[in-house]
Design a protein around this motif. Structure first.
Motif, PDB file in Angstrom:
ATOM      1  N   ASP A   1     -47.607 -10.890 -34.632  1.00 58.87           N
ATOM      2  CA  ASP A   1     -48.769 -11.746 -33.844  1.00 58.87           C
ATOM      3  C   ASP A   1     -47.685 -12.904 -33.620  1.00 58.87           C
ATOM      4  O   ASP A   1     -47.785 -13.277 -32.223  1.00 58.87           O
ATOM      5  N   GLN A   2     -47.063 -13.371 -34.451  1.00 57.92           N
ATOM      6  CA  GLN A   2     -46.121 -14.129 -34.049  1.00 57.92           C
ATOM      7  C   GLN A   2     -45.068 -14.314 -32.834  1.00 57.92           C
ATOM      8  O   GLN A   2     -45.262 -14.872 -31.798  1.00 57.92           O
TER       9      GLN A   2
ATOM     10  N   MET B   1     -56.580  -8.928 -33.021  1.00 58.72           N
ATOM     11  CA  MET B   1     -57.338  -8.086 -33.372  1.00 58.72           C
ATOM     12  C   MET B   1     -56.820  -6.696 -32.394  1.00 58.72           C
ATOM     13  O   MET B   1     -57.024  -5.802 -31.470  1.00 58.72           O
ATOM     14  N   ASP B   2     -56.711  -7.943 -30.659  1.00 59.78           N
ATOM     15  CA  ASP B   2     -57.396  -7.818 -29.247  1.00 59.78           C
ATOM     16  C   ASP B   2     -55.069  -6.755 -29.238  1.00 59.78           C
ATOM     17  O   ASP B   2     -55.219  -6.241 -28.927  1.00 59.78           O
ATOM     18  N   ARG B   3     -54.136  -7.188 -30.542  1.00 67.91           N
ATOM     19  CA  ARG B   3     -52.885  -6.670 -30.735  1.00 67.91           C
ATOM     20  C   ARG B   3     -52.922  -5.275 -31.049  1.00 67.91           C
ATOM     21  O   ARG B   3     -52.217  -4.567 -30.859  1.00 67.91           O
TER      22      ARG B   3
ATOM     23  N   VAL C   1     -60.571  -0.469 -42.875  1.00 61.18           N
ATOM     24  CA  VAL C   1     -59.961  -1.409 -43.108  1.00 61.18           C
ATOM     25  C   VAL C   1     -58.599  -0.991 -42.320  1.00 61.18           C
ATOM     26  O   VAL C   1     -58.329  -0.058 -42.380  1.00 61.18           O
ATOM     27  N   GLU C   2     -58.053  -2.173 -41.489  1.00 60.63           N
ATOM     28  CA  GLU C   2     -56.975  -1.946 -40.927  1.00 60.63           C
ATOM     29  C   GLU C   2     -55.781  -3.027 -41.439  1.00 60.63           C
ATOM     30  O   GLU C   2     -55.870  -3.607 -42.402  1.00 60.63           O
ATOM     31  N   GLN C   3     -54.604  -2.814 -41.440  1.00 60.28           N
ATOM     32  CA  GLN C   3     -53.450  -3.809 -42.076  1.00 60.28           C
ATOM     33  C   GLN C   3     -53.085  -4.359 -41.068  1.00 60.28           C
ATOM     34  O   GLN C   3     -53.184  -4.185 -39.635  1.00 60.28           O
ATOM     35  N   ALA C   4     -52.922  -5.752 -41.338  1.00 59.28           N
ATOM     36  CA  ALA C   4     -52.709  -6.880 -40.121  1.00 59.28           C
ATOM     37  C   ALA C   4     -50.847  -7.200 -40.057  1.00 59.28           C
ATOM     38  O   ALA C   4     -50.477  -6.294 -41.379  1.00 59.28           O
TER      39      ALA C   4
END
Length: 509
Positions: free
Chosen positions: A86-87, A16-18, A78-81
């Motif tokens: 992230d990794q 979420m922060d990213r 809703v948003e796409q992850a």
């Protein structure tokens, strides 16, 4: 183990922060009072991957199906992850964290650092932990940190202890005692089993006779065995931190005595220097970047890629010089670098006994020059996709993205020439449940001599729209010897439209 000092950095809201940091640079963020979730693919549709504070307050949890959450919370945003992104951020942060110590490693949801012998450089352990927390906060990342003598203890305190907790070897047992058994990062079924046995805390698990528990978890892997994990956390067994080595930087640079305008005379020396570094490391470059640093503080760069790993300085010069047109030197530059952004192993070898070059190397060099001149989208390989539909099987990918693929095994012969899109034909007379005996295509009437088929190709339900009709393909030969590949789109009475239509999709020969 007694001398080890491990810092665990836990990012509870990294995804979420990213997302907020990236989105804020492009558009206005949604209202913080609105529940927001990032979704990822699940077995039965999208599932919640991350939740903001408003969603967490409403009880939305990760792993829930998005459709179920939307039914309860109609105002859900809703948003796409991006789990891979992230990794990748975690891995970059792990290398960036080597500002505090030389041994860092990324894990699934955080970073581990062995800071033994480094704390005094920052005024002590407490000051170093505060410095870490503030620097991660400056990047918009909420981090929970803890410092302990073992990796397991640091992970447990960072996730279940107080913020910035610092634990010494003598306090290890007492500090970990009140933590829940889930702090050992056990699977859910193991945690539920221990809680049913009344072992809800580390102190309770530590107080039980080990013989019975050892029998119960005798066949369990060490990574999920609570006794093994507890012994590692308490320092009774070794749990070393295996940090990856620093990435090797392949960079050649040249400084000018005074500002210059034309970078061309300096490219050859940079290429030879970089090629020497690559040869010493037995690496080959797949992507290069030429950068000029102007006297006004600005810099300009050009990137080039190669079809295969290379360390030929002459080849580097040919690729880079094609990119120099249009680069703005300003009032001149006094520093220029050539860096290998991406490398691959390339051992020394002899192509042929007579010392000549193999044809594959020449083809790769030609692809590099064509791509540098025309652009990546203009030079492509053929790539194959798993699909029932003939028009979807073949696609083009940039030649520098990989090697050409061989054609897949097709159980039936296909025409070399396909029409995109298929061209409709007028059926003059059709054989019942078979191909047309006479048809007209491009204002010419054809009389069928023989045929083979049908070959039925069903719609791809996971890709095609609802109502798409199946196809019956026929190989037909007309009286003048020409052979066509035609198909009937749909069948009579399929309730997916009117009468079936006929198309010619390809020509044989």
């Amino acid at each position: 183990m007694k001398d080890a000092r491990i810092v665990s950095v836990f990012f509870p809201d990294l995804a979420m922060d990213r997302w907020k940091r990236i989105t804020a640079a492009q558009r206005t963020l949604p209202d913080e009072t609105v529940p927001l979730v990032l979704t990822a693919a699940g077995r039965h549709g999208p599932v919640v991957h991350a939740v903001n504070a408003a969603g967490d307050a409403r009880g939305i949890i990760a792993g829930a199906r998005v459709v179920d959450v939307q039914a309860i919370h109609p105002d859900l945003h809703v948003e796409q992850a991006d789990p891979q992104g992230d990794q990748a951020l975690l891995e970059r942060l792990a290398y960036w964290a080597r500002r505090w110590c030389p041994w860092t490693v990324a894990e699934q949801d955080g970073i581990l650092m062995d800071v033994r012998g480094a704390a005094h450089l920052f005024g002590g352990e407490a000051q170093m932990v505060r410095d870490m927390h503030s620097r991660f906060a400056m990047q918009g990342l909420r981090a929970r940190l803890a410092l302990a003598p073992t990796r397991g203890a640091a992970q447990m305190l960072a996730r279940f202890g107080a913020q910035g907790a610092i634990c010494g070897p003598e306090d290890l047992v007492s500090v970990l005692a009140p933590l829940p058994v889930s702090a050992l990062r056990l699977p859910g079924d193991t945690v539920r089993l221990l809680e049913r046995l009344g072992l809800k805390t580390i102190s309770a698990l530590e107080g039980v006779p080990r013989v019975g528990l050892m029998r119960r978890f005798a066949g369990v892997a060490e990574a999920v065995n609570p006794l093994v994990l507890l012994d590692r956390a308490l320092g009774r067994s070794a749990d070393p931190l295996d940090a990856p080595p620093d990435g090797q930087v392949m960079l050649a640079r040249v400084r000018m005595a005074e500002p210059v305008i034309d970078p061309l005379p300096w490219v050859e020396g940079l290429a030879e220097d970089l090629a020497g570094q690559l040869a010493q490391a037995e690496q080959g470059a797949r992507r290069l970047r030429l950068t000029i640093y102007r006297v006004d503080g600005e810099w300009r760069w050009r990137d080039v890629s190669t079809a295969s790993a290379s360390r030929d300085p002459a080849h580097f010069v040919r690729l880079v010089t094609r990119k120099l047109d249009g680069i703005d030197p300003g009032f001149g530059f006094d520093l220029m670098t050539l860096e290998a952004l991406r490398t691959e192993p390339l051992t020394l070898h002899q192509d042929r006994l007579d010392g000549g070059r193999v044809a594959g190397a020449d083809v790769a060099a030609l692809l590099d020059r064509l791509t540098a001149k025309l652009g990546p989208s203009k030079v492509t390989w053929a790539a194959w996709i798993e699909s029932h539909k003939p028009e979807r099987v073949e696609t083009g990918v940039p030649a520098l993205a990989g090697t050409a693929q061989g054609a897949p095994d097709v159980p039936r012969a296909r025409p070399l020439r396909l029409f995109d899109p298929p061209e409709e034909i007028a059926v003059l007379y059709a054989v019942p449940e078979g191909p047309p005996a006479r048809f007209a295509w491009r204002r010419v009437a054809f009389l069928m001599a023989r045929f083979e088929g049908p070959e039925r190709i069903a719609p791809e339900w996971w890709r095609d729209r609802s109502g798409t009709r199946l196809r019956d393909y026929y190989k037909v030969e007309v009286t003048d010897g020409r052979r066509f590949w035609i198909f009937r789109d749909g069948i009579v009475g399929d309730a997916r439209g009117g009468d079936p239509c006929w198309f010619v999709h390809g020509v044989f020969g």
